[in-house]
Write an enzyme that holds these catalytic residues in place. Structure first.
Site, PDB file in Angstrom:
ATOM      1  CB  SER A 116      -0.846  -0.011   1.210  1.00  0.00           C
ATOM      2  OG  SER A 116      -1.394   1.292   1.362  1.00  0.00           O
ATOM      3  CG  LEU A 117       1.711   3.252  -3.237  1.00  0.00           C
ATOM      4  CD1 LEU A 117       1.322   3.632  -4.830  1.00  0.00           C
ATOM      5  CD2 LEU A 117       3.388   3.090  -3.202  1.00  0.00           C
ATOM      6  CG  ASN A 160     -12.627   3.964   1.280  1.00  0.00           C
ATOM      7  OD1 ASN A 160     -13.597   4.762   1.833  1.00  0.00           O
ATOM      8  ND2 ASN A 160     -11.885   4.636   0.355  1.00  0.00           N
ATOM      9  CB  SER A 199     -17.662  -5.379 -15.470  1.00  0.00           C
ATOM     10  OG  SER A 199     -17.102  -6.665 -15.554  1.00  0.00           O
ATOM     11  CB  ALA A 254     -12.199   0.137  -9.679  1.00  0.00           C
ATOM     12  CE  LYS A 306     -11.715  -0.918  -0.679  1.00  0.00           C
ATOM     13  NZ  LYS A 306     -11.602  -0.389  -1.918  1.00  0.00           N
ATOM     14  CG  LEU A 319      -9.478   4.002 -11.736  1.00  0.00           C
ATOM     15  CD1 LEU A 319     -10.072   4.985 -12.644  1.00  0.00           C
ATOM     16  CD2 LEU A 319     -10.632   2.905 -11.247  1.00  0.00           C
TER      17      LEU A 319
HETATM   18  P1  NAP Z   1     -11.106  -6.109  -9.809  1.00  0.00           P
HETATM   19  O1  NAP Z   1     -12.415  -6.012  -8.889  1.00  0.00           O
HETATM   20  O2  NAP Z   1     -10.423  -7.390  -9.816  1.00  0.00           O
HETATM   21  O3  NAP Z   1     -11.736  -5.726 -11.381  1.00  0.00           O
HETATM   22  C1  NAP Z   1     -11.035  -6.148 -12.512  1.00  0.00           C
HETATM   23  C2  NAP Z   1     -11.785  -5.852 -13.822  1.00  0.00           C
HETATM   24  O4  NAP Z   1     -10.964  -5.902 -14.719  1.00  0.00           O
HETATM   25  C3  NAP Z   1     -12.781  -7.016 -13.789  1.00  0.00           C
HETATM   26  O5  NAP Z   1     -13.684  -6.773 -14.994  1.00  0.00           O
HETATM   27  C4  NAP Z   1     -11.856  -7.925 -14.842  1.00  0.00           C
HETATM   28  O6  NAP Z   1     -12.381  -9.114 -15.662  1.00  0.00           O
HETATM   29  C5  NAP Z   1     -10.893  -7.054 -15.635  1.00  0.00           C
HETATM   30  N1  NAP Z   1      -9.656  -7.608 -16.096  1.00  0.00           N
HETATM   31  C6  NAP Z   1      -8.762  -8.363 -15.509  1.00  0.00           C
HETATM   32  N2  NAP Z   1      -7.737  -8.697 -15.944  1.00  0.00           N
HETATM   33  C7  NAP Z   1      -8.122  -8.342 -17.316  1.00  0.00           C
HETATM   34  C8  NAP Z   1      -7.368  -8.545 -18.467  1.00  0.00           C
HETATM   35  N3  NAP Z   1      -6.008  -9.261 -18.556  1.00  0.00           N
HETATM   36  N4  NAP Z   1      -8.164  -8.305 -19.787  1.00  0.00           N
HETATM   37  C9  NAP Z   1      -9.179  -7.581 -19.569  1.00  0.00           C
HETATM   38  N5  NAP Z   1     -10.057  -7.458 -18.473  1.00  0.00           N
HETATM   39  C10 NAP Z   1      -9.337  -7.760 -17.115  1.00  0.00           C
HETATM   40  O7  NAP Z   1     -10.483  -4.871  -9.508  1.00  0.00           O
HETATM   41  P2  NAP Z   1     -10.686  -3.574  -9.285  1.00  0.00           P
HETATM   42  O8  NAP Z   1     -10.682  -3.326  -7.659  1.00  0.00           O
HETATM   43  O9  NAP Z   1     -11.718  -3.134  -9.744  1.00  0.00           O
HETATM   44  O10 NAP Z   1      -9.284  -2.554  -9.516  1.00  0.00           O
HETATM   45  C11 NAP Z   1      -8.889  -2.577 -11.065  1.00  0.00           C
HETATM   46  C12 NAP Z   1      -7.983  -1.823 -11.120  1.00  0.00           C
HETATM   47  O11 NAP Z   1      -8.002  -0.289 -10.840  1.00  0.00           O
HETATM   48  C13 NAP Z   1      -6.734  -1.780 -10.541  1.00  0.00           C
HETATM   49  O12 NAP Z   1      -5.509  -1.682 -11.409  1.00  0.00           O
HETATM   50  C14 NAP Z   1      -6.299  -0.997  -9.434  1.00  0.00           C
HETATM   51  O13 NAP Z   1      -5.058  -0.987  -9.166  1.00  0.00           O
HETATM   52  C15 NAP Z   1      -7.137  -0.090  -9.866  1.00  0.00           C
HETATM   53  N6  NAP Z   1      -7.658   0.932  -9.042  1.00  0.00           N
HETATM   54  C16 NAP Z   1      -6.917   2.162  -8.641  1.00  0.00           C
HETATM   55  C17 NAP Z   1      -7.586   3.106  -7.776  1.00  0.00           C
HETATM   56  C18 NAP Z   1      -7.160   4.488  -7.732  1.00  0.00           C
HETATM   57  O14 NAP Z   1      -7.303   5.067  -6.691  1.00  0.00           O
HETATM   58  N7  NAP Z   1      -6.497   4.976  -8.418  1.00  0.00           N
HETATM   59  C19 NAP Z   1      -8.747   2.561  -6.992  1.00  0.00           C
HETATM   60  C20 NAP Z   1      -9.282   1.468  -7.369  1.00  0.00           C
HETATM   61  C21 NAP Z   1      -8.685   0.525  -8.135  1.00  0.00           C
HETATM   62  P3  NAP Z   1     -12.551 -10.682 -14.813  1.00  0.00           P
HETATM   63  O15 NAP Z   1     -13.732 -10.491 -13.811  1.00  0.00           O
HETATM   64  O16 NAP Z   1     -12.925 -11.399 -16.077  1.00  0.00           O
HETATM   65  O17 NAP Z   1     -11.267 -10.994 -14.309  1.00  0.00           O
END
Ligand code: NAP
Length: 286
Positions: A19-20, A91, A130, A133, A70, A229
């Site tokens: 974590s950052l 969160n 989907s 996030a 969460k 993101l």
């Molecule tokens: P998550 O719940 O695991 O959802 C990820 C989504 O991306 C799912 O729909 C997943 O599909 C899809 N996915 C995963 N690998 C893929 C691939 N190789 N090709 C195409 N689709 C793919 O994760 P999350 O919590 O939403 O987070 C997603 C990203 O957002 C991460 O990189 C996280 O670090 C970033 N994030 C950033 C912030 C910020 O503050 N900047 C906040 C939250 C999240 P499947 O269900 O089929 O695996």
């Protein structure tokens, strides 16, 4: 200086070592001159209730909650904000006047923060992914009054669930990533938000690749704002590609910092927290 009067805020999750949040939160606490420190504490599922109940007794000034707690933390709160209820995820926690946990979610405010100065009312948007996030992103786009949201995903089940959850609030439609309509959607979109982890700096994902592959992006136009993101690497491969196409881009670090800033404001009852100090601390660290 840490003294016998110093109290603490903690991040609870499992794992937390990546974590950052401690970097940016401690920079802000120091800047604001608050006698508080921020630490990350790993906590297993079966210990969550005990840990949260213990923290009520020992001068803890607030908590961030991350994966996998969460949703589970709902049962341990006596107050929950409407936005946390809407997202079905908490969160941020603080103790209320009865010394019980009050929970909220700062992800939507964090997501919106870099978009607030842009006029997106009635504009067309596209969300990639989907997962968890994507829910915060869609809620943020609804709050900003965009006209339509097209969600593109490789996962039909989570895509359908997501669309069902929001279809009463905005014109929202789901598409699989190999759908022929995707090219038209990219061409027409005013804003595209990537919520997939593709391009992230991790052993699991190949570097320098774009979500759904490079041909998916062939009709991207320079008028489109691209928001990724992903915050590590910064900029992500998608943002580097989009800059070359002439697009205005937004980095995931802005959301990361802004959601942390909103959490700190919640713990300190509305104190104005310095975005730039937190952002600079992360840039120096990474
Ligand atoms: P998550 O719940 O695991 O959802 C990820 C989504 O991306 C799912 O729909 C997943 O599909 C899809 N996915 C995963 N690998 C893929 C691939 N190789 N090709 C195409 N689709 C793919 O994760 P999350 O919590 O939403 O987070 C997603 C990203 O957002 C991460 O990189 C996280 O670090 C970033 N994030 C950033 C912030 C910020 O503050 N900047 C906040 C939250 C999240 P499947 O269900 O089929 O695996």
């Amino acid at each position: 200086m840490i003294s016998s009067k110093t109290s603490f805020i903690a991040l609870i999750g499992n794992p937390v070592s990546h974590s950052l949040s401690p970097i940016m939160q401690n920079a802000a606490l120091q800047y604001l001159g608050l006698d508080l420190i921020y630490i990350a504490i790993p906590c297993k599922d079966q210990d969550l209730e005990l840990v949260l109940n213990s923290f009520k007794k020992i001068n803890c000034k607030g908590l961030n909650i991350t994966i996998p707690h969460k949703e589970k933390v709902f049962d341990l709160c006596s107050e929950i904000s409407p936005i946390a209820n809407q997202l079905k995820a908490i969160n941020t926690l603080k103790l209320n006047s009865e010394k019980e946990w009050s929970g909220t979610n700062t992800d939507v405010e964090g997501f919106i923060y870099p978009l607030k100065t842009l006029n997106l009312v009635k504009k067309k948007s596209m969300v990639l992914g989907s997962g968890g996030a994507a829910r915060s992103v869609i809620q943020g786009l609804i709050n900003l009054n965009l006209s339509t949201i097209s969600v593109v995903s490789r996962n039909k089940t989570s895509l359908n669930k997501l669309i069902k959850n929001f279809e009463n609030q905005i014109k929202i439609k789901g598409f699989l990533n190999n759908d022929n309509q995707a090219q038209n959607l990219i061409e027409e979109a005013d804003l595209i938000v990537n919520t997939t982890p593709v391009g992230m700096n991790s052993s699991k994902y190949a570097m320098n690749i774009l979500p759904y592959g490079e041909t998916f992006w062939r009709s991207l136009k320079s008028k489109t704002i691209v928001y990724d993101l992903i915050y590590n690497p910064s900029p992500s491969p998608l943002l580097k590609f989009s800059v070359k196409k002439g697009c205005f881009t937004i980095d995931g670090m802005q959301m990361l910092v802004a959601q942390g800033m909103k959490s700190l404001s919640f713990w300190t009852n509305g104190l104005e927290v310095p975005f730039q100090v937190m952002n600079d601390a992360l840039k120096t660290y990474l």
